[in-house]
Every structure is written in structure tokens, then in C-alpha cells.
Design a protein around this motif. Structure first.
Motif, PDB file in Angstrom:
ATOM      1  N   VAL A  62       0.681  -1.245  -0.129  1.00 41.11           N
ATOM      2  CA  VAL A  62      -0.070  -0.001  -0.073  1.00 41.11           C
ATOM      3  C   VAL A  62       0.768   1.280   0.163  1.00 41.11           C
ATOM      4  N   SER A  63       2.222   1.140   0.229  1.00 34.96           N
ATOM      5  CA  SER A  63       2.949   2.297   0.241  1.00 34.96           C
ATOM      6  C   SER A  63       4.341   1.877   0.249  1.00 34.96           C
ATOM      7  N   LEU A  64       5.175   2.690  -0.891  1.00 34.80           N
ATOM      8  CA  LEU A  64       6.585   2.459  -0.957  1.00 34.80           C
ATOM      9  C   LEU A  64       7.327   3.156   0.376  1.00 34.80           C
ATOM     10  N   ASP A  65       6.781   3.624   1.214  1.00 34.50           N
ATOM     11  CA  ASP A  65       7.446   4.214   2.415  1.00 34.50           C
ATOM     12  C   ASP A  65       7.755   2.910   3.341  1.00 34.50           C
ATOM     13  N   THR A  66       8.904   2.948   3.651  1.00 31.50           N
ATOM     14  CA  THR A  66       9.215   1.914   4.699  1.00 31.50           C
ATOM     15  C   THR A  66       9.177   2.116   6.192  1.00 31.50           C
ATOM     16  N   ALA A  67       9.128   3.863   6.439  1.00 29.84           N
ATOM     17  CA  ALA A  67       8.907   4.251   7.698  1.00 29.84           C
ATOM     18  C   ALA A  67      10.353   4.003   8.508  1.00 29.84           C
ATOM     19  N   ASP A  68      11.462   3.833   7.628  1.00 30.26           N
ATOM     20  CA  ASP A  68      12.498   3.667   8.124  1.00 30.26           C
ATOM     21  C   ASP A  68      13.250   4.839   8.527  1.00 30.26           C
ATOM     22  N   GLY A  69      13.231   5.313   9.828  1.00 31.44           N
ATOM     23  CA  GLY A  69      13.882   6.718  10.185  1.00 31.44           C
ATOM     24  C   GLY A  69      13.053   7.872   9.833  1.00 31.44           C
ATOM     25  N   LYS A  70      11.839   7.481   9.626  1.00 34.84           N
ATOM     26  CA  LYS A  70      10.824   8.465   9.532  1.00 34.84           C
ATOM     27  C   LYS A  70       9.623   8.105   9.838  1.00 34.84           C
ATOM     28  N   TRP A  71       8.758   8.986  10.351  1.00 33.51           N
ATOM     29  CA  TRP A  71       7.249   8.622  10.731  1.00 33.51           C
ATOM     30  C   TRP A  71       6.526   8.565   9.589  1.00 33.51           C
ATOM     31  N   ALA A  72       5.466   7.427   9.758  1.00 35.88           N
ATOM     32  CA  ALA A  72       4.570   7.200   8.685  1.00 35.88           C
ATOM     33  C   ALA A  72       3.228   7.173   9.457  1.00 35.88           C
ATOM     34  N   ARG A  73       1.993   7.974   8.692  1.00 29.30           N
ATOM     35  CA  ARG A  73       0.843   8.006   9.492  1.00 29.30           C
ATOM     36  C   ARG A  73       0.056   7.081   8.399  1.00 29.30           C
ATOM     37  N   VAL A  74      -0.703   5.999   9.237  1.00 28.82           N
ATOM     38  CA  VAL A  74      -1.412   5.151   8.508  1.00 28.82           C
ATOM     39  C   VAL A  74      -2.921   5.276   9.182  1.00 28.82           C
ATOM     40  N   VAL A  75      -3.656   5.165   8.199  1.00 34.91           N
ATOM     41  CA  VAL A  75      -5.172   5.365   8.906  1.00 34.91           C
ATOM     42  C   VAL A  75      -6.122   4.118   7.872  1.00 34.91           C
ATOM     43  N   ILE A  76      -6.472   3.422   8.636  1.00 37.17           N
ATOM     44  CA  ILE A  76      -7.173   2.173   8.135  1.00 37.17           C
ATOM     45  C   ILE A  76      -8.776   2.272   8.305  1.00 37.17           C
ATOM     46  N   GLY A  77      -9.707   2.178   7.320  1.00 34.82           N
ATOM     47  CA  GLY A  77     -10.996   2.072   7.692  1.00 34.82           C
ATOM     48  C   GLY A  77     -11.665   0.765   7.211  1.00 34.82           C
ATOM     49  N   VAL A  78     -12.541   0.448   7.968  1.00 38.71           N
ATOM     50  CA  VAL A  78     -13.120  -1.160   7.561  1.00 38.71           C
ATOM     51  C   VAL A  78     -14.747  -0.858   7.572  1.00 38.71           C
ATOM     52  N   GLU A  79     -15.282  -1.472   6.431  1.00 38.52           N
ATOM     53  CA  GLU A  79     -16.769  -1.688   6.545  1.00 38.52           C
ATOM     54  C   GLU A  79     -17.032  -2.926   6.351  1.00 38.52           C
ATOM     55  N   ALA A  80     -17.575  -3.723   7.216  1.00 33.71           N
ATOM     56  CA  ALA A  80     -17.827  -5.041   7.464  1.00 33.71           C
ATOM     57  C   ALA A  80     -19.466  -5.144   6.975  1.00 33.71           C
ATOM     58  N   SER A  81     -19.823  -6.131   5.895  1.00 38.45           N
ATOM     59  CA  SER A  81     -21.151  -6.260   5.479  1.00 38.45           C
ATOM     60  C   SER A  81     -21.534  -7.629   5.372  1.00 38.45           C
ATOM     61  N   GLY A  82     -20.726  -8.505   5.900  1.00 40.21           N
ATOM     62  CA  GLY A  82     -21.266  -9.930   5.787  1.00 40.21           C
ATOM     63  C   GLY A  82     -20.538 -10.511   4.343  1.00 40.21           C
ATOM     64  N   PRO A  83     -20.892 -11.589   3.897  1.00 42.90           N
ATOM     65  CA  PRO A  83     -20.631 -12.290   2.619  1.00 42.90           C
ATOM     66  C   PRO A  83     -21.202 -11.314   1.458  1.00 42.90           C
ATOM     67  N   ILE A  84     -20.471 -10.802   0.436  1.00 42.17           N
ATOM     68  CA  ILE A  84     -21.187 -10.102  -0.656  1.00 42.17           C
ATOM     69  C   ILE A  84     -20.617 -10.558  -1.857  1.00 42.17           C
ATOM     70  N   GLY A  85     -20.237 -11.882  -1.922  1.00 40.17           N
ATOM     71  CA  GLY A  85     -19.844 -12.518  -3.032  1.00 40.17           C
ATOM     72  C   GLY A  85     -18.614 -12.055  -3.583  1.00 40.17           C
ATOM     73  N   GLY A  86     -17.764 -13.125  -4.295  1.00 39.56           N
ATOM     74  CA  GLY A  86     -16.392 -13.015  -4.742  1.00 39.56           C
ATOM     75  C   GLY A  86     -15.519 -13.014  -3.775  1.00 39.56           C
ATOM     76  N   GLY A  87     -15.945 -13.773  -2.667  1.00 39.42           N
ATOM     77  CA  GLY A  87     -15.000 -14.089  -1.554  1.00 39.42           C
ATOM     78  C   GLY A  87     -14.917 -12.847  -0.652  1.00 39.42           C
ATOM     79  N   ALA A  88     -15.693 -11.679  -0.878  1.00 40.21           N
ATOM     80  CA  ALA A  88     -15.370 -10.533   0.089  1.00 40.21           C
ATOM     81  C   ALA A  88     -16.476 -10.521   1.182  1.00 40.21           C
ATOM     82  N   PHE A  89     -16.108  -9.788   2.229  1.00 34.75           N
ATOM     83  CA  PHE A  89     -16.894  -9.671   3.427  1.00 34.75           C
ATOM     84  C   PHE A  89     -17.088  -8.094   3.658  1.00 34.75           C
ATOM     85  N   GLY A  90     -16.801  -7.349   2.643  1.00 39.37           N
ATOM     86  CA  GLY A  90     -17.000  -5.860   3.052  1.00 39.37           C
ATOM     87  C   GLY A  90     -15.881  -5.248   2.254  1.00 39.37           C
ATOM     88  N   ARG A  91     -15.294  -4.093   2.648  1.00 37.12           N
ATOM     89  CA  ARG A  91     -14.160  -3.522   2.310  1.00 37.12           C
ATOM     90  C   ARG A  91     -13.484  -2.555   2.994  1.00 37.12           C
TER      91      ARG A  91
END
Length: 270
Positions: A191-220
Motif C-alpha cells: 500500500v506504500s513504498l514508504d518503509t517508515a525507516d528513520g521517519k514517521w509514517a501515518r497510517v489510517v485504515i477504515g473497515v466496513e464489514a457487511s457480511g458475505p457479498i460475493g467473490g470471497g469478499a466480506f466488505g471493504r
């Protein structure tokens, strides 16, 4: 659906001061996808202008969404609001400089190269149903480039068969979003070429779970690193059925001893 999760991530970034309200492995798949290269702020409260010095970038105070669990480790007893501390197989946690924002401290996690070595803080959240949304934000800095892969902060949810997890690993090629089932990692995306080696990296992860929706996915999932455009990914595991928790620190060791610093943690579900 897309707008709903974008709102979740936006809400994570906006809000009040850092004294927020707290809420009551086997095989590795090949990394898929490419790291996003475009950058545009999603309002995390950090300066992101190109050419701004590191000292200027970290001069702003950490802000937190109202109702979220937050810790910038600047209290008189840093880490005291967490549910548990895990220091296994030579792992250790302390609180030292530098801070990723306006402050004096961050959490330092150190591990050996031993299998099972870990050093992280745990906070428990709410019981989750099959439909929920939430977000996790944190800053991370590594003292050295990983040799192979170093497990970082993650959201973990018990299931009937074991744990489902969504989190990052730090690798020589960059930051990877990993999704794990009780049987091991089922999806890994660079998701990023930043390795956070020697510098701060800010990561934000959002999750939306909606149960099985086809194609092996459970949301996004949406993830942003240092204010990059949100990368939209399928939720490949079923992370519901128990009490959610966040593990902040080093959750799995590298092939060599490693040190990571974590700061400005923010987490909520709804």
C-alpha cells in the motif's frame, strides 16, 4: 457504500483534543497490487506540504475523533489506559522520545528474532456483529529497515475458529496491508513504498464489514499512508463474531532484532 466508508475515515481524522472518551500462521501469499503514488490530504491533522521540514511537520498537536479510543502517550502514566501489555520471548515496551506530533514521547517496542517474540499494547472494544464499521489510525517509525517482515499494529477479532486480523507489516519494499484468518495470511497488498525507516509514517485504515457479498469478499477496506489517496481493497476475512481489540506495537518479529516506535493511536467502531 463507497461514500459511507470515506466518511468513516474522515470522521477518524476530525474531532476533538487527544483526551478522548474510551469505549467500554502459516504460508505467506504473494503481495498483490501496487503502492498508490498520488498524495492528497484526508484531514488527519498533520502537515503534508511537499518541502516542509520534518520538524515543522510534527509541530502540530495530535487530534482525535470524539468517542474514539486515543493515546498519544503524553499522560503522566503512558500506556495506563490500555487493557493489557504483551511482552513475549524477549519483547519489551517503554516510552521515550521522539514524538510523532507535538509532544515528548512515543511508545517504543523492541523484539528479538525469536519465533513468537512480540511487544505490543492491547485495548478491547465492543462486541461486533456481522455488520460494522470502524477505523484505526497510528504513526509508526522503524529504527532500521526490516530484513524480511515486521508485524505492526492491527485490528483483531475473535471468530468461532480463531482470530481474524487486519493490520500492517513493514517490509523492505514498503508498507503492506495484511488480512489474516485463523489459518494464516489470506491477502497481502503493498500500500506504500514508504518503509517508515528513520521517519514517521501515518497510517489510517477504515473497515466496513457487511457480511458475505460475493467473490470471497466480506466488505471493504480503505487505507491511506501519509495522506495518500485512499486505496480501496476488498475485505477478505470475516472479522466479526466477538469482542474486537487493537494491538499496537510489534505483533510479530522480523528475521533480526527490531525496534519500532508507535504514536498517536486512535481507534473506534460503530
Amino acid at each position: 457504500m463507497r461514500g459511507g466508508l470515506a466518511l468513516v475515515v474522515g470522521l477518524l481524522a476530525a474531532g476533538c483534543a487527544s483526551e478522548a472518551i474510551e469505549p467500554a500462521p502459516t504460508s505467506q501469499p504473494e503481495i498483490v497490487g501496487e503502492a498508490p503514488r498520488a498524495t492528497s490530504s484526508i484531514g488527519t491533522g498533520e502537515a503534508k506540504s511537499v518541502g516542509v521540514s520534518f520538524e515543522v511537520e510534527r509541530a502540530r498537536a495530535f487530534v482525535c475523533r470524539k468517542g474514539a479510543f486515543c493515546d498519544d502517550f503524553e499522560s503522566a502514566l503512558p500506556g495506563a489506559r490500555w487493557t493489557a501489555t504483551k511482552e513475549d520471548q524477549g519483547g519489551a515496551i517503554d516510552f521515550v522520545t521522539p514524538s510523532s506530533s507535538l509532544g515528548a514521547r512515543s511508545m517504543r517496542a523492541r523484539v528479538t528474532a525469536s519465533e513468537g517474540s512480540s511487544a505490543y499494547l492491547v485495548v478491547e472494544g465492543a462486541e461486533l456483529s456481522s455488520r460494522w464499521s470502524g477505523a484505526l489510525g497510528f504513526s509508526i517509525l522503524l529504527d532500521a529497515l526490516p530484513v524480511a517482515a515486521l508485524g505492526g499494529p492491527r485490528i483483531v477479532v475473535p471468530t468461532a475458529d480463531g482470530e481474524a486480523a487486519i493490520g500492517v507489516s513493514m517490509r523492505p519494499e514498503g508498507i503492506v496491508l495484511e488480512q489474516s484468518s485463523p489459518d494464516g495470511v489470506v491477502r497481502a497488498d503493498l500500500v506504500s513504498l514508504d518503509t517508515a525507516d528513520g521517519k514517521w509514517a501515518r497510517v489510517v485504515i477504515g473497515v466496513e464489514a457487511s457480511g458475505p457479498i460475493g467473490g470471497g469478499a466480506f466488505g471493504r477496506i480503505e487505507i491511506s499512508v501519509d495522506g495518500s489517496d485512499n486505496l480501496d481493497l476488498p475485505l477478505a476475512v470475516a472479522p466479526f463474531g466477538g469482542r474486537v481489540e487493537v494491538r499496537a506495537g510489534i505483533t510479530s518479529p522480523d528475521a533480526a532484532p527490531a525496534t519500532a516506535r508507535v504514536d498517536d493511536v486512535m481507534f473506534f467502531t460503530r
